[in-house]
Write a protein that holds these residues in place. Structure first.
Motif, mmCIF file in Angstrom:
data_model
loop_
_atom_site.group_PDB
_atom_site.id
_atom_site.type_symbol
_atom_site.label_atom_id
_atom_site.label_comp_id
_atom_site.label_asym_id
_atom_site.label_seq_id
_atom_site.Cartn_x
_atom_site.Cartn_y
_atom_site.Cartn_z
ATOM 1 N N MET A 1 -0.779 3.550 3.649
ATOM 2 C CA MET A 1 -2.053 3.278 4.308
ATOM 3 C C MET A 1 -2.184 4.148 5.557
ATOM 4 S SD MET A 1 -3.464 0.810 2.537
ATOM 5 C CE MET A 1 -2.985 -0.470 1.367
ATOM 6 N N TRP A 2 -3.383 4.666 5.770
ATOM 7 C CA TRP A 2 -3.639 5.537 6.912
ATOM 8 C C TRP A 2 -4.840 5.009 7.684
ATOM 9 C CZ3 TRP A 2 0.068 9.203 7.226
ATOM 10 C CH2 TRP A 2 0.787 9.469 6.054
ATOM 11 N N VAL A 14 -13.961 3.777 12.658
ATOM 12 C CA VAL A 14 -12.578 3.582 12.232
ATOM 13 C C VAL A 14 -12.568 3.395 10.723
ATOM 14 C CG1 VAL A 14 -11.755 2.637 14.411
ATOM 15 C CG2 VAL A 14 -12.740 1.094 12.715
ATOM 16 N N ALA A 15 -11.512 3.859 10.081
ATOM 17 C CA ALA A 15 -11.416 3.752 8.627
ATOM 18 C C ALA A 15 -9.965 3.606 8.230
ATOM 19 C CB ALA A 15 -12.032 4.979 7.950
ATOM 20 N N VAL A 16 -9.754 3.013 7.066
ATOM 21 C CA VAL A 16 -8.409 2.885 6.518
ATOM 22 C C VAL A 16 -8.453 3.236 5.038
ATOM 23 C CG1 VAL A 16 -8.657 0.417 5.983
ATOM 24 C CG2 VAL A 16 -6.380 1.390 6.359
ATOM 25 N N MET A 17 -7.445 3.971 4.577
ATOM 26 C CA MET A 17 -7.383 4.350 3.172
ATOM 27 C C MET A 17 -5.933 4.378 2.706
ATOM 28 S SD MET A 17 -8.068 8.490 3.095
ATOM 29 C CE MET A 17 -7.892 8.494 1.304
ATOM 30 N N ILE A 42 -10.927 -2.112 15.068
ATOM 31 C CA ILE A 42 -9.685 -1.895 14.324
ATOM 32 C C ILE A 42 -9.163 -3.208 13.770
ATOM 33 C CG2 ILE A 42 -7.265 -1.191 14.507
ATOM 34 C CD1 ILE A 42 -8.157 0.888 16.600
ATOM 35 N N ASP A 43 -9.147 -4.242 14.614
ATOM 36 C CA ASP A 43 -8.675 -5.564 14.166
ATOM 37 C C ASP A 43 -9.537 -6.097 13.024
ATOM 38 O OD1 ASP A 43 -6.635 -5.565 15.998
ATOM 39 O OD2 ASP A 43 -7.735 -6.716 17.509
ATOM 40 N N GLN A 50 -7.544 -6.468 4.434
ATOM 41 C CA GLN A 50 -6.279 -7.158 4.181
ATOM 42 C C GLN A 50 -5.082 -6.211 4.273
ATOM 43 O OE1 GLN A 50 -6.970 -9.100 0.350
ATOM 44 N NE2 GLN A 50 -7.845 -10.882 1.371
ATOM 45 N N VAL A 51 -5.158 -5.349 5.271
ATOM 46 C CA VAL A 51 -4.067 -4.407 5.541
ATOM 47 C C VAL A 51 -3.316 -4.871 6.788
ATOM 48 C CG1 VAL A 51 -3.485 -2.039 6.194
ATOM 49 C CG2 VAL A 51 -5.250 -2.462 4.466
ATOM 50 N N GLN A 52 -2.024 -5.016 6.660
ATOM 51 C CA GLN A 52 -1.191 -5.374 7.796
ATOM 52 C C GLN A 52 -0.819 -4.115 8.578
ATOM 53 O OE1 GLN A 52 -0.505 -8.661 8.475
ATOM 54 N NE2 GLN A 52 -1.833 -9.066 6.701
ATOM 55 N N LYS A 53 -0.666 -4.249 9.893
ATOM 56 C CA LYS A 53 -0.272 -3.089 10.697
ATOM 57 C C LYS A 53 1.063 -2.520 10.224
ATOM 58 C CE LYS A 53 -2.827 -4.441 14.838
ATOM 59 N NZ LYS A 53 -2.739 -4.879 16.256
ATOM 60 N N SER A 54 1.914 -3.383 9.724
ATOM 61 C CA SER A 54 3.227 -2.937 9.235
ATOM 62 C C SER A 54 3.117 -2.063 7.982
ATOM 63 C CB SER A 54 4.108 -4.149 8.936
ATOM 64 O OG SER A 54 3.496 -4.988 7.959
ATOM 65 N N GLU A 55 1.943 -2.080 7.325
ATOM 66 C CA GLU A 55 1.733 -1.267 6.120
ATOM 67 C C GLU A 55 1.245 0.138 6.446
ATOM 68 O OE1 GLU A 55 0.048 -3.511 2.527
ATOM 69 O OE2 GLU A 55 -0.756 -4.666 4.214
ATOM 70 N N LEU A 56 0.826 0.370 7.666
ATOM 71 C CA LEU A 56 0.288 1.680 8.041
ATOM 72 C C LEU A 56 1.392 2.738 8.037
ATOM 73 C CD1 LEU A 56 -2.096 0.666 10.986
ATOM 74 C CD2 LEU A 56 -2.733 1.266 8.644
#
Length: 254
Positions: A1-2, A14-17, A42-43, A50-56
């Protein structure tokens, strides 16, 4: 995850992929400051995807040029997250982000960012197949000189970026100079992720301890402060950043 953070203008994005798809993006032009909305966005984004910070796996941030305050806030947040989570940090120039808004066009892409005082930060791009290539590195130029130069070249050009407000009156009757639709003009975190792919693949990371924004030139406040305190500080003869003047510059034609 980024995770991608884009705050180089009044837009907060902000974006996540993951490696296959964009999971979510929040892009807002609400008039609030980045200090008010960035961290809550971001939060919210991580919670909704459903992305945890630990998954980044890494954080990507727009490095400039652009708003001096916006860049500092976005980069400070990205650096703090990368350091705290022990994940890589990547910086991508805002011009590259804007150019990625326009996919696979035959036009020359001209990114323009407002530099105040009727000037813009500009850069030129073109597609070679599916690959976006920079024709000319960023430079500072007056809006009228930029349009005069591009009009003389005769190539079809499309403009993106908040510097459009400086050039719009100058291109109204020029057939081969086009302004992108509003949704394509702003820097977006999803485009930041696209622009970061090569850096991520090559492992071109930044050090959170010494990464700084790419301003091209100093802010007006810094110039005024230096003028006021010129007898109290040592002025270095060599500038820390080179400003490329556009006059007389030509982009290569391939």
């Amino acid at each position: 995850m980024w995770l991608a953070i884009e705050t180089s203008s009044l837009v907060s994005s902000v974006a996540v992929m993951n490696d296959e798809r964009l999971l979510g993006e929040i892009t807002i032009q609400a008039g609030l400051t980045h200090s008010e909305q960035l961290v809550p966005h971001i939060d919210t984004l991580l919670r909704m995807t459903q992305v945890q910070k630990s998954e980044l796996q890494g954080v990507v941030v727009s490095s400039g040029p652009g708003s001096f305050t916006g860049l500092r806030i976005g980069m400070g947040t990205a650096k703090a997250m990368a350091y705290a989570l022990h994940i890589p940090l990547y910086g991508v120039m805002t011009m590259d982000v804007l150019a990625c808004n326009i996919p696979y066009t035959s036009y020359i892409i001209c990114t323009v960012i407002d530099a105040q005082k009727q000037h813009v930060y500009a850069a030129l791009y073109t597609y070679e197949g599916e690959r976006l290539r920079q024709l000319e590195a960023p430079f500072v130029v007056s809006a009228d000189l930029l349009i005069e130069r591009l009009q003389a070249k005769g190539d079809a050009v499309i403009f993106v970026g908040d510097g459009i407000k400086r050039i719009a009156p100058l291109v109204e009757n020029v057939e081969h100079l086009h302004i992108a639709d509003p949704m394509y003009r702003i820097p977006r975190a999803s485009s930041l992720l696209v622009a970061s792919r090569e850096r991520i693949a090559l492992g071109e990371t930044e050090n959170p301890m010494d990464m700084v924004p790419y301003y091209i030139r100093r802010s007006e406040a810094e110039v005024l402060w230096e003028a006021k305190h010129k007898d109290d500080v040592v002025i270095h003869e060599e500038p820390t950043v080179t400003i490329i003047e556009a006059a007389g510059r030509e982009y290569d034609e391939h």
